[in-house]
Design a protein around this motif. Sequence first.
Motif, PDB file in Angstrom:
ATOM      1  N   LYS A  28      -9.615 -18.626  27.484  1.00 31.08           N
ATOM      2  CA  LYS A  28      -9.228 -19.732  28.363  1.00 31.08           C
ATOM      3  C   LYS A  28      -7.711 -19.884  28.459  1.00 31.08           C
ATOM      4  O   LYS A  28      -7.195 -20.261  29.507  1.00 31.08           O
ATOM      5  CB  LYS A  28      -9.859 -21.043  27.863  1.00 31.08           C
ATOM      6  N   CYS A  29      -7.003 -19.595  27.361  1.00 22.54           N
ATOM      7  CA  CYS A  29      -5.549 -19.807  27.360  1.00 22.54           C
ATOM      8  C   CYS A  29      -4.806 -18.700  28.118  1.00 22.54           C
ATOM      9  O   CYS A  29      -4.079 -18.978  29.077  1.00 22.54           O
ATOM     10  CB  CYS A  29      -5.045 -19.891  25.922  1.00 22.54           C
ATOM     11  N   ASP A  30      -4.971 -17.474  27.666  1.00 17.47           N
ATOM     12  CA  ASP A  30      -4.244 -16.347  28.272  1.00 17.47           C
ATOM     13  C   ASP A  30      -4.965 -15.057  27.885  1.00 17.47           C
ATOM     14  O   ASP A  30      -4.591 -14.390  26.918  1.00 17.47           O
ATOM     15  CB  ASP A  30      -2.796 -16.322  27.781  1.00 17.47           C
ATOM     16  N   PRO A  31      -6.002 -14.668  28.622  1.00 22.33           N
ATOM     17  CA  PRO A  31      -6.820 -13.510  28.228  1.00 22.33           C
ATOM     18  C   PRO A  31      -6.046 -12.198  28.190  1.00 22.33           C
ATOM     19  O   PRO A  31      -6.390 -11.309  27.403  1.00 22.33           O
ATOM     20  CB  PRO A  31      -7.924 -13.468  29.288  1.00 22.33           C
ATOM     21  N   LYS A  32      -5.008 -12.066  29.010  1.00 21.14           N
ATOM     22  CA  LYS A  32      -4.245 -10.820  28.981  1.00 21.14           C
ATOM     23  C   LYS A  32      -3.360 -10.760  27.747  1.00 21.14           C
ATOM     24  O   LYS A  32      -3.256  -9.723  27.081  1.00 21.14           O
ATOM     25  CB  LYS A  32      -3.402 -10.697  30.244  1.00 21.14           C
ATOM     26  N   ARG A  33      -2.726 -11.854  27.414  1.00 13.76           N
ATOM     27  CA  ARG A  33      -1.848 -11.918  26.241  1.00 13.76           C
ATOM     28  C   ARG A  33      -2.647 -11.704  24.952  1.00 13.76           C
ATOM     29  O   ARG A  33      -2.173 -11.052  24.016  1.00 13.76           O
ATOM     30  CB  ARG A  33      -1.152 -13.273  26.209  1.00 13.76           C
ATOM     31  N   TYR A  34      -3.862 -12.245  24.923  1.00 10.74           N
ATOM     32  CA  TYR A  34      -4.670 -12.163  23.707  1.00 10.74           C
ATOM     33  C   TYR A  34      -5.804 -11.140  23.845  1.00 10.74           C
ATOM     34  O   TYR A  34      -6.853 -11.273  23.199  1.00 10.74           O
ATOM     35  CB  TYR A  34      -5.255 -13.542  23.378  1.00 10.74           C
ATOM     36  N   ALA A  35      -5.613 -10.134  24.690  1.00 12.35           N
ATOM     37  CA  ALA A  35      -6.665  -9.137  24.938  1.00 12.35           C
ATOM     38  C   ALA A  35      -7.098  -8.443  23.647  1.00 12.35           C
ATOM     39  O   ALA A  35      -8.288  -8.231  23.404  1.00 12.35           O
ATOM     40  CB  ALA A  35      -6.191  -8.112  25.963  1.00 12.35           C
ATOM     41  N   LYS A  36      -6.131  -8.085  22.796  1.00 11.21           N
ATOM     42  CA  LYS A  36      -6.470  -7.405  21.549  1.00 11.21           C
ATOM     43  C   LYS A  36      -7.243  -8.325  20.615  1.00 11.21           C
ATOM     44  O   LYS A  36      -8.200  -7.899  19.956  1.00 11.21           O
ATOM     45  CB  LYS A  36      -5.186  -6.912  20.867  1.00 11.21           C
ATOM     46  N   ASN A  37      -6.837  -9.587  20.560  1.00 10.88           N
ATOM     47  CA  ASN A  37      -7.556 -10.549  19.720  1.00 10.88           C
ATOM     48  C   ASN A  37      -8.988 -10.743  20.210  1.00 10.88           C
ATOM     49  O   ASN A  37      -9.934 -10.822  19.411  1.00 10.88           O
ATOM     50  CB  ASN A  37      -6.827 -11.898  19.715  1.00 10.88           C
ATOM     51  N   ILE A  38      -9.126 -10.815  21.521  1.00 14.56           N
ATOM     52  CA  ILE A  38     -10.459 -10.989  22.107  1.00 14.56           C
ATOM     53  C   ILE A  38     -11.336  -9.787  21.789  1.00 14.56           C
ATOM     54  O   ILE A  38     -12.487  -9.933  21.358  1.00 14.56           O
ATOM     55  CB  ILE A  38     -10.346 -11.196  23.638  1.00 14.56           C
ATOM     56  N   ASP A  39     -10.782  -8.583  21.973  1.00 12.80           N
ATOM     57  CA  ASP A  39     -11.555  -7.369  21.718  1.00 12.80           C
ATOM     58  C   ASP A  39     -11.997  -7.266  20.263  1.00 12.80           C
ATOM     59  O   ASP A  39     -13.158  -6.982  19.967  1.00 12.80           O
ATOM     60  CB  ASP A  39     -10.728  -6.135  22.088  1.00 12.80           C
ATOM     61  N   SER A  40     -11.076  -7.497  19.351  1.00 11.41           N
ATOM     62  CA  SER A  40     -11.425  -7.384  17.930  1.00 11.41           C
ATOM     63  C   SER A  40     -12.385  -8.495  17.516  1.00 11.41           C
ATOM     64  O   SER A  40     -13.274  -8.281  16.681  1.00 11.41           O
ATOM     65  CB  SER A  40     -10.167  -7.413  17.064  1.00 11.41           C
ATOM     66  N   GLY A  41     -12.219  -9.696  18.103  1.00 10.53           N
ATOM     67  CA  GLY A  41     -13.143 -10.788  17.809  1.00 10.53           C
ATOM     68  C   GLY A  41     -14.552 -10.464  18.277  1.00 10.53           C
ATOM     69  O   GLY A  41     -15.539 -10.702  17.566  1.00 10.53           O
ATOM     70  N   LEU A  42     -14.663  -9.892  19.483  1.00 15.94           N
ATOM     71  CA  LEU A  42     -15.980  -9.512  19.999  1.00 15.94           C
ATOM     72  C   LEU A  42     -16.592  -8.384  19.181  1.00 15.94           C
ATOM     73  O   LEU A  42     -17.815  -8.348  18.980  1.00 15.94           O
ATOM     74  CB  LEU A  42     -15.864  -9.102  21.467  1.00 15.94           C
TER      75      LEU A  42
END
Length: 458
Positions: A97-111
């Motif tokens: 919700k905040c910034d999916p491009k900036r946190y793309a790596k965090n999102i990927d590793s979290g998933l």
Amino acid sequence: ALTEWGQKYNVLKKEIDELCLYRGDDGYLLALIALVLCNVSKSDEALKIASQLASKQWDKPGPDYGKLRGVDTTVTRSGEPYKTIEATALAVLVWCKCDPKRYAKNIDSGLQYLQKNCSFGSFGTSQSNTLVIKAILYHSCGPLYSTSTSSAPRVTLYLDGFKLLESTFNSSQTGVLTLSPFHQKLTSGEHTLTAEVREYDGSLPFSLGLDYNSLKGENSPNCPVFLQTVLSSETIKEGEGGEVRVIIVNRTTEPLPMTMAIIGLPGGLEPRHEKLKELVKLETIDFWEQRGREVICYWRGMHENGKVEFSIDVVARVPGSYQAPASRAYLYYSPDDKYWVEGLSVKIDPVDTVSNNFPEIAKSLLSPVLSSPSFLEVSVSPLLTSSMFNLVTVSDFLDSIGLSQYKKNFADQGWDDMTDVCNNVDEAELKEMGINLPGHIKKLIRSFNEWKTANQTK
């Protein structure tokens, strides 16, 4: 929940400002607060917490890669690993919700971490399932962020090192990429399944679904409860009652959160619901429900070293031999750690419809009748008395012969006049009305004929 529903900041200003004063380090609470801020368009404040959450994410290779650290509590008091799964799912939502491009790596590793904790198509509890699915769906609605310039990235699936299948996809597509089934290739024994993504520098979390059946699961050493079920008798006569005695024990010295026991009942036995309701009134159990052949009992919590004993009253309905599904007990929000009990067995004997000594009883009762000279005189009395011949409505007629239960059958077909009925209604018509008992059909036909004869004579 209110901000997810769409409630505005000005309505919840006092509560939201209070949340912003939180200075703790609990990853679960921080993620919840960040989501609230995102929902009310407080982007700058939410970004600060999003960065704080990113610093709490485990970034070292291994089974914990991608999880959120520092999770102390949850709304549902979930245990591990479910509270970490819930917090990681909330953090993924925050980053999306905040910034999916900036946190793309965090999102990927979290998933990736969430997918690794998917067992048999489930992420654990109802709460963790809800939050993980919400995070996955939210992420799938946006494009896959990658710097790849390939127009056709592809994913290849290998089984024990041999190529199974390959599929291409678009790096900007949304939704789930579903591969073809390959269960025929999975023979018995241990296998290694590998997914390889080429010409794409992002990560693609994946899940594998397998279905299998087992009569009884393995007991988890981490399950804090013990369960015992005993049937009062392994042989019950049809129509008689019995009891399933249940004991559930908290094996720890700590209070337990919401606890449940699923008691399997053999086929042919029915639980007495009124007795289960009494257990609720007595506060022996807090809630119960029945699903098929299982009675599910719930407790809001259990005291340290607590023990609950009760009986489920049952009635034998259908003769036969039956095996119940296995019973089990566990914490509602830690469903992977179960204590299992073998399914109960029962044999239900049919009721003797005719006594074994019936011939002797019948002979003694009929002897005076058989020896009487009048026994050979056979006479058939008419069903209708003379006063019944004057009845002209079907309703009154049915009352007079003791078959008033069929009034609606005749009325629904429009039969209300006795003359019409006697001239037109036969056995086939009666069956179409829903009158199927042979004795009642014969009685009605005979009564129609007698009424018709009497009224023609007049």
